[in-house]
Design a protein around this motif. Structure first.
Motif, PDB file in Angstrom:
ATOM      1  N   ALA A 130       2.825  11.821   1.860  1.00  0.00           N
ATOM      2  CA  ALA A 130       1.932  10.247   2.037  1.00  0.00           C
ATOM      3  C   ALA A 130       1.856   9.543   3.360  1.00  0.00           C
ATOM      4  O   ALA A 130       2.539  10.219   3.901  1.00  0.00           O
ATOM      5  N   GLY A 131       1.454   8.294   3.024  1.00  0.00           N
ATOM      6  CA  GLY A 131       1.128   7.246   3.604  1.00  0.00           C
ATOM      7  C   GLY A 131       0.063   6.402   4.021  1.00  0.00           C
ATOM      8  O   GLY A 131      -0.640   6.933   3.096  1.00  0.00           O
ATOM      9  N   LYS A 132      -0.170   5.776   5.210  1.00  0.00           N
ATOM     10  CA  LYS A 132      -1.427   5.119   4.824  1.00  0.00           C
ATOM     11  C   LYS A 132      -2.486   5.314   6.124  1.00  0.00           C
ATOM     12  O   LYS A 132      -1.846   5.424   6.921  1.00  0.00           O
ATOM     13  N   PRO A 133      -3.301   5.776   5.523  1.00  0.00           N
ATOM     14  CA  PRO A 133      -4.159   6.560   6.501  1.00  0.00           C
ATOM     15  C   PRO A 133      -4.990   5.497   7.505  1.00  0.00           C
ATOM     16  O   PRO A 133      -5.036   6.203   8.762  1.00  0.00           O
ATOM     17  N   ASP A 158     -13.721  16.456  12.175  1.00  0.00           N
ATOM     18  CA  ASP A 158     -13.220  15.705  11.555  1.00  0.00           C
ATOM     19  C   ASP A 158     -12.645  14.606  10.851  1.00  0.00           C
ATOM     20  O   ASP A 158     -12.398  13.660  11.458  1.00  0.00           O
ATOM     21  N   SER A 159     -12.060  14.689   9.114  1.00  0.00           N
ATOM     22  CA  SER A 159     -11.463  14.277   8.849  1.00  0.00           C
ATOM     23  C   SER A 159     -10.783  13.731   7.539  1.00  0.00           C
ATOM     24  O   SER A 159      -9.744  13.454   7.292  1.00  0.00           O
ATOM     25  N   ALA A 160     -10.740  15.587   7.691  1.00  0.00           N
ATOM     26  CA  ALA A 160      -9.550  15.846   6.704  1.00  0.00           C
ATOM     27  C   ALA A 160      -7.707  15.124   6.723  1.00  0.00           C
ATOM     28  O   ALA A 160      -7.455  15.040   5.696  1.00  0.00           O
ATOM     29  N   ALA A 161      -7.870  15.910   8.247  1.00  0.00           N
ATOM     30  CA  ALA A 161      -5.965  15.183   8.392  1.00  0.00           C
ATOM     31  C   ALA A 161      -5.642  13.725   7.431  1.00  0.00           C
ATOM     32  O   ALA A 161      -4.735  13.565   7.920  1.00  0.00           O
ATOM     33  N   TRP A 162      -6.844  13.115   7.295  1.00  0.00           N
ATOM     34  CA  TRP A 162      -6.303  11.381   7.278  1.00  0.00           C
ATOM     35  C   TRP A 162      -6.052  11.120   5.784  1.00  0.00           C
ATOM     36  O   TRP A 162      -5.218  10.603   4.832  1.00  0.00           O
ATOM     37  N   TRP A 163      -6.425  12.411   4.873  1.00  0.00           N
ATOM     38  CA  TRP A 163      -6.118  12.770   3.637  1.00  0.00           C
ATOM     39  C   TRP A 163      -5.233  13.626   2.744  1.00  0.00           C
ATOM     40  O   TRP A 163      -5.419  13.871   1.390  1.00  0.00           O
ATOM     41  N   PHE A 164      -5.767  15.030   3.460  1.00  0.00           N
ATOM     42  CA  PHE A 164      -5.317  15.445   2.613  1.00  0.00           C
ATOM     43  C   PHE A 164      -4.793  17.216   4.128  1.00  0.00           C
ATOM     44  O   PHE A 164      -5.479  17.168   5.201  1.00  0.00           O
ATOM     45  N   PRO A 165      -3.829  17.650   4.138  1.00  0.00           N
ATOM     46  CA  PRO A 165      -3.038  18.774   4.935  1.00  0.00           C
ATOM     47  C   PRO A 165      -4.508  20.414   4.700  1.00  0.00           C
ATOM     48  O   PRO A 165      -4.792  20.075   3.488  1.00  0.00           O
ATOM     49  N   SER A 166      -5.121  20.751   5.756  1.00  0.00           N
ATOM     50  CA  SER A 166      -5.707  21.476   5.344  1.00  0.00           C
ATOM     51  C   SER A 166      -5.587  23.157   7.252  1.00  0.00           C
ATOM     52  O   SER A 166      -4.989  22.212   7.769  1.00  0.00           O
TER      53      SER A 166
END
Ligand SMILES: [Zn+2]
Length: 501
Positions: A130-133, A158-166
């Motif tokens: 959880a968190g505030k992106p 990159d943009s994934a780290a702001w909304w999911f682990p990958s």
């Protein structure tokens, strides 16, 4: 010195089986996949096949809560491995058992499973987070756009780290199911097909599926209040476009451009071969940024792309990326030319088809208007460096390289190359050198010198990419007339924004 042990292979195999791996045989996965520009992008030691993301997002507070289920296969004996995530993980399980998790670096999660993982094992990793992106930044930079009515994840590289682990690198593609719950009256847009949506207790859940391998930076999430249009292509693929209700004066121009997605994709199929994915569309959130991005099946467009009226050229660019960039992705970020050179050249081809200037005329214009002193020529599109990854030279000089190739091998072979490449490397990754080899294979001509001139020399080539039949008068022309399409194409020059790492 390496001494070779000669052991009959059957005996060697039985020895391997007989001796259980000791703890020393298990080593940590690398914190980066090995990219030459971005050492911490992606991770080593495993390969992801599928992401299942179950999310809840509240626009009023920017709070994103998620559970990610990641299916992967280990590629080495692993004592631990990393995931890329900027939000806070509260619990990680590997194959059902609690794992120890530590946040390290700018966006790394270090995961120590309860038991070490042997090479070749299929694993299931569940991450609750959880968190505030908008509060997560890397060197002051964010891939998350907070909007008045929601938020958007769309950035390159990159943009994934702001909304999911990958495993956040194009080299590790996977299929995606993205399920997002948002307050009633708000929509959540992602990639692929909208499978279903349902409402309960004031929240609406949207279930999206992208069923072909997808790079993590091409996964997108847009939450906001949208007007949505839907249709089907002649081949039956679902088309879904989403326009923020808050586009103001740009609303008409945005629709007049993006509603032509089906028509543009059909034309591109004639050039690049069959469309590679299960859905089409585009979306325009009410962001203040100025770029567009080829998010898979559903490109992201900024309202500012339409501030001066309709611009189909930017739609051509982002849709061309579905073949060049999304289906065939860079192996390493230094290979960016295999994305951008071709997306830009597709705009030139569209101009040629529309009678607004041929690709040759556009090439002549770029070559003539960029003087030898222009730093434009010091950028090498074949390896521009991380600071110049999205420099205009990667686009315009990159497209000049393709016009030079076209003149060298002729239209028949050139268009065979353009159509054959997305088939040869479909849903995979490729390097600039792979393209050079492929063009040589199709044309039967040595092309290393040509590509060296146009992609790797830090200087203006002595002569422009003129056809062999060019008249001396034309070759001597100092400044050709500006092609009619020039301004529309130039208006898309900010298509990608460079993220500083
Ligand atoms: Zn592009």
């Amino acid at each position: 010195m390496h001494r070779r042990l000669i052991v009959p292979s059957a005996l060697a195999a039985s020895l391997l089986l007989a001796i259980p791996a000791s703890a020393a045989d298990y080593v940590p996965g690398a914190p980066g996949i090995g990219d030459s520009y971005y050492p911490t992008s992606g991770n080593g030691g495993y390969d992801v096949s599928h992401y299942d993301l179950r999310l809840k997002y509240q626009p009023a507070t920017d709070l994103l809560e998620g559970t990610a289920t990641i299916l992967a296969t280990t590629t080495q004996n692993l004592s631990r491995f990393n995931l890329d995530l900027g939000l806070r993980a509260s619990e990680v399980r590997v194959d059902g058992r609690l794992a120890k998790v530590t946040a390290t670096g700018a966006h790394e999660l270090e995961v120590v499973p309860a038991a070490p993982l042997p090479k070749g094992k299929q694993i299931t990793v569940v991450v609750r987070y959880a968190g505030k992106p908008s509060e997560f930044k890397v060197d002051g930079w964010s891939a998350w756009h907070r909007t008045p009515d929601g938020g958007v994840a769309a950035q390159e590289p990159d943009s994934a780290a702001w909304w999911f682990p990958s495993n956040d690198h194009p080299r590790d593609k996977a299929t995606f199911d993205v399920s997002v719950s948002v307050p009633d009256g708000t929509q959540a847009v992602s990639n692929g097909v909208l499978q279903s949506q349902s409402s309960r207790l004031g929240w609406t859940r949207f279930n999206w599926r992208s069923n072909k391998p997808q790079a993590t930076y091409l996964a997108t999430l847009a939450v906001g209040k949208f007007d949505i249009t839907t249709d089907r292509t002649a081949n039956g693929l679902p088309v879904l476009n989403a326009y923020s209700k808050d586009l103001g004066d740009n609303a008409g121009a945005a629709r007049a451009s993006i509603e032509r997605t089906t028509e543009v994709a059909e034309w591109l199929e004639g050039v690049f071969g069959p469309y590679p994915f299960n859905a089409l569309g585009g979306y325009v959130p009410n962001v203040t940024s100025g770029y567009a991005l080829e998010t898979q099946t559903r490109p992201f467009y900024s309202p500012r792309q339409f501030a001066n009226g309709a611009n189909v050229s930017v739609v051509v660019h982002e849709l061309a990326h579905q073949w060049y960039g999304d289906s065939v992705s860079v192996h390493d970020w230094k290979d960016i030319w295999v994305n951008e050179g071709f997306a830009r050249y597709s705009q030139w081809l569209w101009s040629e088809k529309e009678g607004e200037g041929t690709a040759q005329e556009l090439a002549d214009y770029v070559y003539a208007t960029r003087t030898a002193e222009d730093p434009f020529w010091t950028v090498k599109p074949g390896d521009p460096g991380p600071d110049n990854q999205f420099h205009i030279a990667v686009y315009d000089r990159g497209a000049l390289a393709l016009q030079a190739l076209r003149n060298e091998i002729g239209d028949e072979d050139f268009f065979a190359v353009l159509k054959g490449w997305p088939q040869r490397f479909a849903h995979g990754n490729a390097r600039v050198a792979d393209f050079v080899r492929y063009a040589e294979e199709v044309s039967g001509k040595p092309l290393a010198a040509l590509f060296d001139t146009w992609l790797y020399q830090p200087a203006k080539p002595a002569a422009g990419p003129s056809p062999v039949s060019a008249s001396p008068a034309r070759a001597a022309a100092v400044e050709p007339a500006q092609p009619k399409s020039w301004k529309k194409i130039a208006a898309t020059n900010t298509v990608h924004e460079h993220g500083d790492h």
